[in-house]
Design an enzyme around this catalytic site. Structure first.
Site, short mmCIF file in Angstrom:
data_model
loop_
_atom_site.label_atom_id
_atom_site.label_comp_id
_atom_site.label_asym_id
_atom_site.label_seq_id
_atom_site.Cartn_x
_atom_site.Cartn_y
_atom_site.Cartn_z
NE ARG A 47 -5.82 33.41 -21.57
CZ ARG A 47 -6.88 33.73 -22.26
NH1 ARG A 47 -7.75 32.80 -22.61
NH2 ARG A 47 -7.09 34.96 -22.63
CB ILE A 88 -6.85 38.94 -21.20
CG1 ILE A 88 -8.35 39.22 -21.18
CG2 ILE A 88 -6.09 39.78 -20.19
CD1 ILE A 88 -8.74 40.64 -21.44
CG LEU A 89 -2.06 40.50 -25.06
CD1 LEU A 89 -1.49 41.80 -25.60
CD2 LEU A 89 -1.58 39.30 -25.87
CB THR A 106 -6.97 50.27 -31.13
OG1 THR A 106 -8.09 51.07 -31.48
CG2 THR A 106 -6.93 49.05 -31.99
CG HIS A 107 -11.64 49.41 -25.82
ND1 HIS A 107 -11.95 48.07 -25.70
CD2 HIS A 107 -12.66 50.09 -25.25
CE1 HIS A 107 -13.11 47.96 -25.07
NE2 HIS A 107 -13.56 49.17 -24.79
CG ASP A 154 -2.61 48.20 -17.08
OD1 ASP A 154 -3.55 47.48 -17.51
OD2 ASP A 154 -2.80 49.19 -16.35
CB ALA A 155 -1.58 43.32 -15.11
N GLY A 156 -4.37 44.89 -16.34
CA GLY A 156 -5.82 44.93 -16.23
C GLY A 156 -6.50 44.81 -17.59
CG ASP A 185 -9.91 47.12 -22.64
OD1 ASP A 185 -8.93 46.80 -23.33
OD2 ASP A 185 -11.05 46.63 -22.81
#
Ligand code: GAR
Length: 196
Positions: free
Chosen positions: A70, A97-98, A111-112, A144-146, A148
């Protein structure tokens, strides 16, 4: 007087790309202040990429299964994005997930299709419907790292109607989502310009 700096934006997509289309349409007005410099995807044969190609926007695909880890995929995606020197990356229906390579190198907005912090993840519309909420909507937020969890930029509310299915509710949310995304980008272009 020097012309105002324009915001260079890379858009990431995984599917139909109607949010991307809203940005393409808005960007056809030079006054919008945004240039969509590339569209990236994690898979081929999607309408999102076709939309970009029809408008002469460069595209790239970075497929996770083609990388041993990944982290290697994340590094390759970061490099593909960096090649277009964007001021901002917009994740618009990008269903991965980035990782830290992308997030360390770029400002990323997502956008979610739910009112975060409720119903994060890949099934925001389905989860809201299953919970029985009467109002849901969409959220534009910094990534961010989470999952959403980043700072919220804007939100729109959408009422759930009797008999709504995931599809019917998602379609109404997406109408609001597209307008929200265009407005957020217009504000960012107006207030930050390039490199802001
Ligand atoms: C949008 O509703 C977006 O919020 C959602 O996918 C849809 C893409 O539509 N993203 C997520 O659920 C990410 N967790 P589009 O391809 O027509 O723009």
């Amino acid at each position: 007087m020097a012309p105002a700096a324009r915001l260079r934006v890379v858009v990431l997509v995984s599917g139909s790309g109607t949010n991307l289309q809203a940005l393409i349409d808005a960007a056809s007005d030079p006054g919008f202040g945004v240039d969509i410099v590339a569209v990236g995807a994690d898979r081929g044969r999607i309408e999102g990429l076709a939309r970009a190609e029809r408008h002469g926007i460069p595209t790239f695909i970075v497929r996770a299964p083609e990388f041993p880890t990944r982290a290697a995929w994340d590094t390759a995606l970061a490099a593909a994005i960096t090649a277009h020197a964007p001021d901002l990356v917009v994740s618009a229906g990008f269903m991965k997930i980035l990782g830290p390579a992308v997030l360390g190198a770029h400002r990323v907005l997502n956008t979610h299709p739910a009112l975060l912090p409720s119903f994060p993840g890949a099934h925001g519309v389905r989860d809201a419907l299953a919970h029985g909420v009467k109002v849901t909507g969409c959220t534009c937020h910094w990534v961010d790292a989470g999952v959403d969890t980043g700072p919220i930029i804007d939100q729109r509310a959408v009422r759930v109607q009797d008999g709504d299915t995931e599809e019917s509710l998602h379609e109404r949310i997406k109408v609001q989502e597209r307008a929200m995304l265009v407005e957020v980008l217009a504000r960012l272009a107006a207030t930050t310009g390039a490199g802001g």
